[in-house]
Design an enzyme around this catalytic site. Structure first.
Site, PDB file in Angstrom:
ATOM      1  N   GLU A 219       0.834  -1.194   0.000  1.00 56.49           N
ATOM      2  CA  GLU A 219       0.000   0.000   0.000  1.00 56.49           C
ATOM      3  C   GLU A 219       0.878   1.256   0.000  1.00 56.49           C
ATOM      4  OE1 GLU A 219      -3.737   1.698   2.732  1.00 56.49           O
ATOM      5  OE2 GLU A 219      -2.434   0.107   3.477  1.00 56.49           O
TER       6      GLU A 219
ATOM      7  N   LYS B 141      -9.189   3.233  -2.413  1.00 56.94           N
ATOM      8  CA  LYS B 141      -9.529   2.467  -1.215  1.00 56.94           C
ATOM      9  C   LYS B 141     -10.912   2.866  -0.710  1.00 56.94           C
ATOM     10  CE  LYS B 141      -7.346   1.058   3.165  1.00 56.94           C
ATOM     11  NZ  LYS B 141      -6.162   1.240   4.043  1.00 56.94           N
TER      12      LYS B 141
ATOM     13  N   CYS C  22      -5.500  -3.421   2.230  1.00 57.55           N
ATOM     14  CA  CYS C  22      -5.258  -3.528   3.670  1.00 57.55           C
ATOM     15  C   CYS C  22      -6.532  -3.705   4.492  1.00 57.55           C
ATOM     16  CB  CYS C  22      -4.449  -2.328   4.145  1.00 57.55           C
ATOM     17  SG  CYS C  22      -3.601  -2.599   5.726  1.00 57.55           S
TER      18      CYS C  22
ATOM     19  N   SER D 136      21.997  -0.166  33.367  1.00 56.74           N
ATOM     20  CA  SER D 136      21.976  -0.204  34.827  1.00 56.74           C
ATOM     21  C   SER D 136      22.224  -1.593  35.399  1.00 56.74           C
ATOM     22  CB  SER D 136      20.614   0.304  35.329  1.00 56.74           C
ATOM     23  OG  SER D 136      19.595  -0.630  34.997  1.00 56.74           O
TER      24      SER D 136
END
Length: 718
Positions: free
Chosen positions: A44, A113, A174, A356
């Site tokens: 896309e 779309k 999509c 750490s």
């Protein structure tokens, strides 16, 4: 037999990098043609990149996309192959997200779309409009430059399909795969056999099975061939697109691409039998009946064949077993690929991490180590692009290139242990051991002198010197002393990241990595502008529970054995003095366990629970473990700190998105208002004297004082 050879692909596109994106598109088409494919589908918005955000609103973005398409159609790449090219198009002042179907240097059809993604991480309605006209094609006038270049004035624009002499082909984009009433259903009833889905789907832990199930279901219910293409990699934001292009036939996956990869392009090709699709559909009486009643959908007719001529050596591709990664592998590989894309695109020479010796920063260190391992593996497999990037970033000279992950880590990864009088020998030793296993350039720095200088300055200004709580100080003094240490570490980290490359004769700068997890962000258990403030954070949306599982996995599979010891150590900030009768622990400071915090986060975000519904859910979930009164106190405690620490969320380091329960900043305001609205109806003050294990009267759960207090805590953020 009607045999059709089809190709789909993963492409590593970068937002607004038109030259690189076009180069990848061209390479994928060339590879598909070399494999003999008659159809090629790309991701896309592949020309522009999916993550352009408000750049989509610029006229230049659309103009450059057309220039790239013109370049593509001016060559022979689309000769004898149907190609779908994803790009934005403006029609009558309205911007659409489109697939452009090209064949033989012509535009056959433009498909806008119809269902836009506009929740979670997606905001397509901000930039595009959905196409709503299902019953007609628009005669779209091509831009003059395109028209003159390809000798074509216009092209059909709208919803429909392409009817070749031997196969019908249509597009989905999509989100349309996941919607109820998908356009695919009507198209299948109209005889469309091949569906091409151009996608921009991001990685999320445990999400791939949902996507694969949707693709399998799409062809199992109505039959057909489904080509799924996706972006892969980071295109400039917090999302990682995890590829996994695939091809499915009648509910079976016959080809699957990689989910995590450093490759620029990956093309997947399969041979499919269209007669199998026809037979599959004809065997279903319900399909036949519904197809006979389905309204006709518009089509574009093309007088040519796409299928292969019959040859004995060409056989349909068989179904395969789908490859799924464990969540621990996803945490390792997704952020690793994301970090590599950031590193090679940012112009930085490496990463710097305040290490750490605790679980979070050690997990980040392990992910960087995993990134180095992936780079070496790809170099050994002959990936010249990865090799060139590694040579440039690692500053290799005279034909040298990295041959070992530790040696590569030494060139591009600094780790810094910034200890104080409150730091333990155990965490210092664990940080050093892990750095040795990964191969990072490790620094051990004591910052007490810097902290002392700041406190002396404060004493000069005020005449007072703060004390820790264990030494008789107030909560304000105790918190202030902890925050000074944390913020000094942030300042030192950025100073070292900018100057250490210069010290070692390297160019550019290092990116500072953050290491706060999603649970701590949700609770606000972090100091604003401390060493959790960084350039990017690969674990910012990963829960503590998942991180601990990852540490166990990485100790074995990444061969960083010290991670097992780090995982088993109790989490502590080490910002207060250690005494024989007192040791600072994170879960004690937070007033809740990490496991509880993870539950709160999932209920709040995934199940959209405000205080009322969270209390109700937890009364059931923790029945027999905590009384309703205890549950109420826990929920009150969580929402108190969730609300008063909202200001911290606005300055969180940009983090890799890995979970739906992560905190997307644009939606914070909505979440706070929702919580405020629910609190006004009364909720979570429960006294043990009025509520036992019997029926709960929610009208009695909150007294007026507590209700006002909690509402005010939220309203001050609005």
């Amino acid at each position: 037999m009607r045999l059709l050879k089809v190709s789909t692909c993963n492409l590593k596109q970068w937002a607004m990098d038109f030259d690189n994106n076009l180069r990848n598109v061209k390479e994928s088409i060339s590879n598909a043609k070399e494999a003999g494919a008659a159809i090629r589908i790309g991701p896309e918005l592949e020309i522009t990149g999916y993550g352009c955000e408000d750049h989509f609103l610029e006229q230049d973005t659309v103009t450059h996309a057309w220039e790239c398409l013109k370049d593509l159609l001016s060559t022979d790449l689309t000769d004898n192959i149907l190609c779908s090219i994803g790009m934005p198009i403006i029609h009558e002042s309205v911007r659409y997200n489109c697939q452009v179907f090209c064949l033989d240097r012509k535009i056959i059809m433009i498909r806008p779309k119809m269902c836009l993604a506009n929740d979670g991480n997606y905001r397509e309605l901000r930039w595009f409009s959905a196409w709503k006209l299902k019953d007609k094609f628009i005669d779209f006038q091509l831009p003059v430059d395109i028209s003159n270049s390809i000798s074509q004035i216009s092209a059909p624009f709208g919803f429909g399909y392409i009817q070749f002499q031997d196969v019908a082909v249509a597009a989905e984009t999509c989100e349309e795969l996941f919607t109820a009433g998908s356009p695919r259903v009507g198209l299948a009833y109209n005889g469309v056999e091949v569906f091409m889905n151009a996608s921009g789907s991001h990685h999320q832990l445990r999400k791939l099975n949902v996507r694969i199930d949707a693709i399998k279901s799409a062809t199992r219910l109505c039959g057909g061939v489904y080509l799924y293409s996706n972006h892969q990699g980071c295109d400039g934001g917090r999302l990682y697109y995890d590829g996994c292009c695939c091809i499915a036939v009648n509910g079976d996956v016959v080809a699957q691409g990689s989910q995590f990869s450093l490759k620029e392009t990956e093309v997947l090709t399969a041979v499919v039998d269209l007669d199998v699709v026809s037979s599959y559909r004809a065997s279903s009486s319900s399909f036949r009946e519904l197809a006979s009643l389905e309204p006709k959908i518009l089509q574009v007719k093309v007088q040519r064949n796409l299928c292969q001529s019959f040859k004995l050596h060409i056989v349909p591709t068989n179904p395969i077993e789908i490859k799924y990664h464990y969540p621990e592998e996803e945490i390792a590989f997704g952020p690793s690929c994301w970090l590599w894309d950031y590193l090679r695109r940012s112009g930085a020479s490496g990463f710097l991490l305040p290490l750490s010796g605790g679980a979070d920063s050690s997990a980040v260190a392990a992910i960087v180590g995993c990134m180095c391992q992936l780079v070496i593996n790809d170099i050994e497999r002959g990936d010249e692009q990865v090799k060139a990037d590694a040579i440039r970033i690692g500053n290799y000279k005279n034909g040298e290139f990295p041959g070992d992950s530790k040696e590569l880590a030494k060139r591009l990864f600094y780790t810094v242990y910034m200890g104080t009088e409150n730091s333990s020998d155990a965490t210092r030793a664990r940080a050093k051991k892990l750095a040795e296993e990964i191969g990072s350039w490790h620094l051990d720095v004591n910052i007490d002198s810097v902290i002392c200088a700041l406190l002396s300055l404060f004493q000069t200004l005020t005449g007072k010197r703060p004390r820790y709580k264990v030494d008789g100080g107030s909560n304000a003094e105790n918190l202030g002393l902890q925050n000074i240490q944390a913020r000094v570490r942030m300042v030192l980290a950025f100073m070292l990241a900018s100057l250490m490359p210069w010290v070692h004769g390297k160019s550019s700068f290092y990116l500072v990595l953050g290491s706060s997890n999603v649970d701590e962000a949700l609770r606000g258990y972090l100091t604003k502008y401390d060493c959790s403030s960084a350039d990017i954070n690969p674990i910012g949306s990963v829960s503590k529970k998942d991180l601990r599982s990852f540490l166990k996995w990485a100790a074995i599979h990444l061969n960083y054995l010290s991670l097992a010891e780090i995982e088993s150590a109790p989490p502590t900030a080490e910002l207060e003095p250690i005494r024989s009768t007192y040791s600072q622990l994170d879960e004690v400071d937070m007033g809740m366990t990490y496991e509880e915090l993870s539950v709160y986060g999932r209920l709040r975000k995934i199940f959209r629970c405000g205080p009322v519904s969270m209390f109700q859910n937890l009364c059931h979930k923790w029945h027999g473990i905590f009384s309703p009164a205890e549950v109420a106190e826990k929920v009150k405690h969580f929402f108190k700190y969730y609300s008063i620490n909202r200001h911290k969320m606005t300055v969180l380091t940009p983090s890799y998105h890995a979970e739906v329960s992560s905190i997307p900043l644009p939606f914070l305001d909505f979440t706070i208002r929702k919580a405020t609205r629910q609190m006004t109806i009364g909720l979570i003050s429960v006294s043990s004297s009025t509520i036992q294990d019997g029926p709960i009267n929610f009208a009695r759960l909150m007294n007026l004082r507590e209700r006002r207090m909690l509402i005010n805590l939220l309203l001050i953020q609005l």
